[in-house]
Design a protein around this motif. Structure first.
Motif, PDB file in Angstrom:
ATOM      1  N   LEU A 501       6.420   2.057   0.864  1.00  0.00           N
ATOM      2  CA  LEU A 501       5.011   2.389   1.076  1.00  0.00           C
ATOM      3  C   LEU A 501       4.146   1.661   0.056  1.00  0.00           C
ATOM      4  O   LEU A 501       4.522   1.525  -1.113  1.00  0.00           O
ATOM      5  N   PRO A 502       2.942   1.211   0.472  1.00  0.00           N
ATOM      6  CA  PRO A 502       2.047   0.534  -0.471  1.00  0.00           C
ATOM      7  C   PRO A 502       1.503   1.507  -1.512  1.00  0.00           C
ATOM      8  O   PRO A 502       1.560   2.730  -1.364  1.00  0.00           O
ATOM      9  N   GLN A 503       0.949   0.919  -2.534  1.00  0.00           N
ATOM     10  CA  GLN A 503       0.435   1.703  -3.651  1.00  0.00           C
ATOM     11  C   GLN A 503      -0.636   2.696  -3.221  1.00  0.00           C
ATOM     12  O   GLN A 503      -0.699   3.832  -3.704  1.00  0.00           O
ATOM     13  N   GLU A 504      -1.485   2.308  -2.259  1.00  0.00           N
ATOM     14  CA  GLU A 504      -2.573   3.168  -1.825  1.00  0.00           C
ATOM     15  C   GLU A 504      -2.090   4.435  -1.149  1.00  0.00           C
ATOM     16  O   GLU A 504      -2.804   5.442  -1.091  1.00  0.00           O
ATOM     17  N   ARG A 505      -0.862   4.400  -0.594  1.00  0.00           N
ATOM     18  CA  ARG A 505      -0.336   5.556   0.145  1.00  0.00           C
ATOM     19  C   ARG A 505       0.312   6.592  -0.761  1.00  0.00           C
ATOM     20  O   ARG A 505       0.531   7.733  -0.337  1.00  0.00           O
ATOM     21  N   VAL A 506       0.653   6.236  -1.972  1.00  0.00           N
ATOM     22  CA  VAL A 506       1.442   7.140  -2.814  1.00  0.00           C
ATOM     23  C   VAL A 506       0.707   7.579  -4.083  1.00  0.00           C
ATOM     24  O   VAL A 506       1.247   8.356  -4.862  1.00  0.00           O
ATOM     25  N   ARG A 507      -0.500   7.044  -4.305  1.00  0.00           N
ATOM     26  CA  ARG A 507      -1.251   7.452  -5.485  1.00  0.00           C
ATOM     27  C   ARG A 507      -2.487   8.265  -5.065  1.00  0.00           C
ATOM     28  O   ARG A 507      -3.149   7.928  -4.091  1.00  0.00           O
ATOM     29  N   PRO A 508      -2.791   9.353  -5.794  1.00  0.00           N
ATOM     30  CA  PRO A 508      -3.945  10.189  -5.424  1.00  0.00           C
ATOM     31  C   PRO A 508      -5.269   9.462  -5.654  1.00  0.00           C
ATOM     32  O   PRO A 508      -5.377   8.563  -6.493  1.00  0.00           O
ATOM     33  N   GLY A 509      -6.263   9.827  -4.904  1.00  0.00           N
ATOM     34  CA  GLY A 509      -7.597   9.232  -5.034  1.00  0.00           C
ATOM     35  C   GLY A 509      -8.602  10.035  -4.237  1.00  0.00           C
ATOM     36  O   GLY A 509      -8.273  10.994  -3.529  1.00  0.00           O
ATOM     37  N   LYS A 510      -9.889   9.611  -4.296  1.00  0.00           N
ATOM     38  CA  LYS A 510     -10.940  10.294  -3.556  1.00  0.00           C
ATOM     39  C   LYS A 510     -10.747  10.066  -2.065  1.00  0.00           C
ATOM     40  O   LYS A 510     -10.262   9.009  -1.649  1.00  0.00           O
TER      41      LYS A 510
END
Length: 571
Positions: A501-510
């Motif tokens: 999975l890419p970084q955007e899918r596994v790290r929390p964010g707004k």
């Protein structure tokens, strides 16, 4: 080659000899042909030029063994710009062989590199053996020695660039030093077949522990009474790595001779020539004269001028002293096992007439099956089968203790159980006990096919209506795994591993800080209510948050980049 053959078929009515040469004497883009006289050769030459020029083919690199055949050929179209007069040292290379024009014979050119201080490897040995190009098999007695050394080297399991052993190195250096002697060998090109009384083709085969070979000679009887014997071709093979007996290798050489003889007769167009096959193996002669079904599967499947006696009259040829040594010959006899039941002659007819109806015959078959099951049970359950008659309990370690077995009226061991009062038939209430083994496998196979290769539980429950196989479900599953049809039908496609999975899918964010966009549609919409409102096509824009998987929907009028940019800036 297809074009040349078609050209030959088109022009064969006008130029029969030239078309035959095009079809039979061409090898890729080289043609080797000739005639019995100079005039015949000149006519063939001119016809070949005419026929091939019709399709735009120009023959070049001409060479001949007589000056007159080159007089009409421009110097630029001759092989290596040969002069009009053929020098005694002039020669050309044709199909990998050297052809001496003046003497009209073939010879070989051996070129070896200096080896001072060289350490030989398997790669170098293979390279030098491959350089000994011998398409006609004239150098087989020499080349087979190199092949045998390569086989010995292969058995040592050395890498391609690892030095060979000192023993093999010494053998190879000695063999290599003798190779230049091959340059002294000359083989006449002409077989003296033009003005003859009789042509015979003789093939010889032989074998040793290391290799086997076949060689073919042509025997020409001239009109002046002289006889000429000349080598045509030969072929050799190293013995297989799996050790074989000498008689088997002799048979391999005989088979090799048959194939080589067939090829030779076809290549020379000798359809009416009777071939002669010679071998000194009496065992092979015996094998060849006996029916093929008698033997195992393996059986059911002097150099330049030949021996001196081949030039003599046929009356002086060796006579076959065929003596059959059965002790040696029968080594390859197919062994057969047989089981016999003796019946008196007067009982043969009574055997089929003792039954007055098919029902009685069926009863006989049932009794036979019962006897077979009883015999198997007596062998497998010897310790348990006598106890039910004596009313003694089974041993606690017995595999049948939970089945409460009993003997029926036919002395067959059956399962007891608690369903005696059910309406099922006797075999279903008390199935016959069977141990794991060949008999059980036959029963499983029968019901497996009867249930159309169904699942194990279905086959097992169907078997239980008559037989109780010890650990039956496991046996049925094992049989199903070995069934080829079931293996093909139950095959599952391989599953591909999912990517990381890419970084955007596994790290929390707004929410919607990182999104994925997709379109759905087209769909038909109305921009307003009421009569006369026109419909138009639109698309649903789907925004998916990469972090939270939240979904936001918008309506787009088209799929253009301008509309897409508007939605990006709006969100």
């Amino acid at each position: 080659m297809r074009t040349l053959h078609q050209l030959s078929d088109d022009e064969r009515m006008h130029y029969p000899k030239a078309c035959r040469a095009i079809k039979e004497d061409f090898y890729v883009d080289d043609v080797l042909t000739g005639g019995d006289t100079i005039k015949e050769a000149q006519t063939l030459q001119q016809d070949l030029i005419k026929v091939l020029q019709k399709r735009g083919f120009k023959l070049r690199k001409w060479a001949a063994n007589h000056d007159s055949l080159l007089e009409s050929i421009p110097v630029s179209d001759r092989e290596a710009n040969l002069p009009l007069s053929i020098n005694k040292e002039d020669h050309i290379k044709t199909l990998g062989l050297r052809w001496h024009l003046a003497r009209d014979c073939f010879f070989f050119k051996v070129t070896l590199e200096e080896i001072s201080g060289t350490v030989f490897t398997k790669r170098q040995l293979l390279s030098e053996v491959a350089k000994l190009f011998d398409p006609m098999g004239w150098l087989q007695p020499c080349i087979v020695v190199g092949k045998i050394m390569m086989q010995q080297l292969w058995l040592q399991h050395r890498t391609w660039d690892e030095p060979i052993t000192e023993e093999l190195d010494a053998k190879w250096r000695k063999f290599r030093s003798q190779l230049p002697v091959l340059q002294e060998i000359t083989i006449p090109r002409w077989l003296h077949c033009s003005d003859t009384v009789n042509i015979q083709v003789h093939g010889f085969c032989d074998a040793s522990e290391a290799a086997y070979a076949a060689v073919i000679y042509v025997r020409i009887e001239e009109r002046d009474g002289s006889t000429t014997v000349q080598l045509i071709t030969s072929k050799s093979k190293v013995a297989p790595l799996k050790v074989q007996s000498i008689p088997r290798l002799e048979l391999c050489s005989a088979a090799l001779l048959c194939d080589l003889m067939s090829t030779t007769l076809e290549a020379h167009g000798w359809k009416d020539v009777i071939p002669y096959y010679w071998t000194d193996s009496m065992i092979v002669l015996q094998w060849l004269q006996s029916p093929a079904a008698k033997w195992k599967v393996f059986i059911a499947n002097r150099w330049w001028n030949g021996p001196d006696w081949l030039k003599e009259h046929q009356d002086k040829w060796p006579k076959s002293r065929f003596i059959c040594n059965k002790a040696v010959t029968n080594l390859e006899v197919r062994q057969k096992a047989a089981c016999f039941t003796t019946i008196k002659a007067e009982e043969k007819e009574n055997l089929t007439q003792q039954f007055s109806s098919f029902t009685k015959l069926s009863d006989e078959l049932r009794q036979t099956q019962t006897a077979l099951i009883r015999m198997i049970q007596r062998e497998a359950f010897a310790d348990d089968i006598s106890l039910p008659n004596t009313n003694k309990p089974l041993a606690k370690t017995s595999s049948l203790i939970r089945l409460t077995p009993f003997l029926d009226s036919d002395q067959i061991l059956r399962v007891g159980g608690r369903i005696q009062q059910s309406a099922a038939n006797f075999d279903t209430k008390h199935p016959i006990l069977l141990p794991r083994g060949h008999m059980a496998n036959l029963v499983i196979k029968h019901y497996h096919h009867q249930m159309l290769h169904g699942p194990a539980q279905l086959v097992h429950s169907t078997i239980r209506t008559k037989y109780w196989i010890i650990d039956g479900l496991t046996a049925v599953k094992q049989f199903g795994r070995k069934c080829t049809h079931c293996f093909r039908m139950n095959g599952k496609p391989s599953q591909q591993l999912m990517g990381i999975l890419p970084q955007e899918r596994v790290r929390p964010g707004k929410p919607f800080a990182r999104i994925g966009i997709d379109y759905a549609g087209p769909i038909t919409i109305k921009w307003s209510n009421g009569r006369g409102t026109k419909t138009t096509q639109a698309y649903i824009v789907v925004f998916v948050c990469q972090s939270t998987k939240a979904v936001h929907l918008e309506l787009a009028s088209d799929l253009t980049a301008k509309t897409y940019i508007i939605f990006i800036h709006t969100d």
